[in-house]
Design a protein around this motif. Structure first.
Motif, short mmCIF file in Angstrom:
data_model
loop_
_atom_site.label_atom_id
_atom_site.label_comp_id
_atom_site.label_asym_id
_atom_site.label_seq_id
_atom_site.Cartn_x
_atom_site.Cartn_y
_atom_site.Cartn_z
N LEU A 39 0.84 -1.21 0.00
CA LEU A 39 0.00 0.00 0.00
C LEU A 39 0.87 1.25 0.00
O LEU A 39 0.66 2.17 -0.80
CB LEU A 39 -0.94 -0.01 1.22
N GLU A 40 1.88 1.27 0.88
CA GLU A 40 2.75 2.46 0.96
C GLU A 40 3.43 2.72 -0.37
O GLU A 40 3.47 3.85 -0.87
CB GLU A 40 3.86 2.23 2.00
N GLU A 41 3.98 1.65 -0.96
CA GLU A 41 4.74 1.83 -2.19
C GLU A 41 3.84 2.25 -3.35
O GLU A 41 4.19 3.12 -4.16
CB GLU A 41 5.49 0.54 -2.53
N ALA A 42 2.66 1.65 -3.41
CA ALA A 42 1.75 1.96 -4.53
C ALA A 42 1.21 3.39 -4.41
O ALA A 42 1.07 4.10 -5.41
CB ALA A 42 0.61 0.95 -4.57
N LEU A 86 -6.71 1.70 -4.82
CA LEU A 86 -5.88 1.77 -3.61
C LEU A 86 -6.73 1.92 -2.35
O LEU A 86 -6.34 1.45 -1.27
CB LEU A 86 -4.84 2.88 -3.74
N ALA A 87 -7.90 2.52 -2.50
CA ALA A 87 -8.82 2.59 -1.35
C ALA A 87 -9.22 1.17 -0.95
O ALA A 87 -9.29 0.84 0.25
CB ALA A 87 -10.05 3.42 -1.70
N VAL A 129 -6.08 -3.80 4.17
CA VAL A 129 -4.99 -3.67 5.16
C VAL A 129 -5.59 -3.42 6.54
O VAL A 129 -5.16 -4.01 7.54
CB VAL A 129 -4.00 -2.54 4.77
N ASN A 130 -6.61 -2.59 6.57
CA ASN A 130 -7.22 -2.28 7.87
C ASN A 130 -7.88 -3.52 8.48
O ASN A 130 -7.74 -3.79 9.68
CB ASN A 130 -8.24 -1.15 7.70
#
Ligand SMILES: Cc1cc2nc3c(=O)[nH]c(=O)nc-3n(C[C@H](O)[C@H](O)[C@H](O)COP(=O)(O)OP(=O)(O)OC[C@H]3O[C@@H](n4cnc5c(N)ncnc54)[C@H](O)[C@@H]3O)c2cc1C
Length: 383
Positions: A257-260, A284-285, A291-292
């Motif tokens: 997620l961070e990288e994208a 990405l949402a 992830v959450n």
């Protein structure tokens, strides 16, 4: 879940280790080599982290499943394969020894795991016993104070680099295939063991192998658990083993997620950052939602296992869900990064290759769905 100050300190120190020792490109480099970074493993152990989850009386740092999950999560953000190597000793071996090993075995093996001088792998699968794991044929026959082992094991990760294997064998034929199974701790340098590497598309750093045993002599004192009750012994540690897939997948999902997001904010097309296109934002949402959920599931189940609450159904559900969520995240991450995500210089392709194993290994998605179906009252599947 709120971490205690000690758990928070552990998290920060493992993260600091990973940032210093596993910089950008490290995981890809060892994946391409098809070798594990054993010097880094030793430094990790020298820093005391392999002792997490092992009581102080056996040379460990103490702590339980929450602390081990913190370690696996932070490592896996930097290098999933490294976390899986640690998992084999910290959960399979150390967990097995603590739950169903003898006092003599704990004293013999746990200090070596904590110091990094004894590395373990785990071997259940065979050519004809994959999902049907208890259909195993590898045979151990008693001969005085020893057993003589003959058979072939498949897919044995890390066998070329580990010192010992937790080996599932058949010691007797019983009406139910689950019965008559016995686990041994086998020294992988014993005469009669041949290890043949298998090339795989992911999890390449720890390596995957076929291992044949020809008249391998193993001391009877190395039986782990009760003879003939390997199935029951395995069940006793299964919840913790399946649970470990959560922190091990959560780390890479956060990294994806961070990288994208960073890429989407910097890569420009049509005169603007691609992250301004709603199509990219929505992709990405969705990853952020996964992830959450992954974070919530991981720490909720860690807390429940630590409290001794029965949650094997929820652990199976979570293992199934997170391995599929990791596939979605890595697929989306690669899509967002376009051609660059498809190159070997990108972390995304490594996440994508590693993700593929999650729904196959350690009980495939279909097997998890069978377990869930059985537990909600549906019959009919083979067991
Ligand atoms: C890279 C890698 C590393 C591994 N590391 C280890 C290790 O260290 N130690 C170890 O013991 N094992 C290891 N494994 C083995 C892994 O756990 C098995 O691959 C897994 O259990 C599936 O077995 P199989 O590959 O023989 O597939 P099969 O059992 O032949 O399954 C093939 C397909 O049929 C489906 N299927 C099978 N039975 C059913 C059913 N009853 N209902 C519905 N669908 C079904 C499966 O879900 C799958 O889609 C590893 C595997 C890989 C690929």
């Amino acid at each position: 879940m709120e971490f205690t100050p000690e758990q928070e300190m552990l998290r920060e120190s493992v993260r600091a280790f990973a940032i210093q020792e596993m910089p950008e490109g490290f995981a890809r480099e060892w994946d391409m080599k098809g070798e594990p970074p054993l010097d880094t493993y030793q430094r990790f152990a020298d820093a005391g982290f392999m002792g997490v989850g092992i009581p102080e009386q056996y040379g460990g740092q103490g702590g339980g499943i929450v602390e081990v999950a913190i370690v696996l999560h932070e490592l896996s953000r930097a290098m999933m394969s490294f976390a899986i190597m640690v998992y084999r000793s910290a959960i399979h071996a150390s967990g097995g020894l603590q739950i169903y090993g003898t006092e003599e075995q704990r004293e013999r093996f746990l200090p070596g795991i904590a110091s990094g001088h004894l590395k373990f792998c785990f071997s259940l699968s065979e050519p004809d016993a994959g999902s049907d794991a208890f259909n195993l044929k590898c045979r151990a026959v008693r001969d005085g104070d020893e057993y003589v082992v003959n058979g072939t094991k498949m897919w044995n990760s890390f066998a070329r680099h580990a010192d010992n294997v937790l080996l599932a064998t058949r010691t007797s034929d019983e009406p139910r295939k689950q019965d008559g199974i016995t686990f041994f701790v086998v020294d992988l340098s014993s005469p009669g063991i041949e290890i043949t590497p298998i090339e795989t598309i992911g999890e390449r750093a720890s390596g995957t192998n076929m291992v044949t045993y020809t008249d391998v002599r193993v001391p009877a004192a190395n039986i782990l658990g009760t003879e003939g009750e390997g199935h029951r012994n395995l069940q006793a540690n299964l919840e913790r083993e399946r649970f470990s897939s959560l922190p091990i997948n959560l780390g890479p999902m956060e990294a994806i997620l961070e990288e994208a997001v960073e890429y989407a904010n910097t890569r420009e097309q049509f005169g603007q950052a691609i992250g301004r296109f709603q199509a990219i934002q929505h992709m990405l949402a969705d990853v952020a939602v996964d992830v959450n959920i992954a974070r919530t599931l991981t720490w909720d189940l860690a807390r429940r296992i630590a409290a001794g609450e029965p949650c094997s159904l929820e652990v199976s559900m979570a293992k199934l869900w997170i391995s599929e969520a990791m596939m979605r995240a890595s697929y989306t991450g690669m899509q967002v990064m376009g051609g660059y995500g498809y190159t070997l210089d990108s972390n995304m392709q490594l996440h994508w290759r590693n993700a593929r194993l999650g729904t196959i290994g350690a009980g495939s998605s279909e097997i998890q769905r069978n377990i869930i179906a059985r537990q909600i009252g549906l019959g009919g599947q083979p067991s």
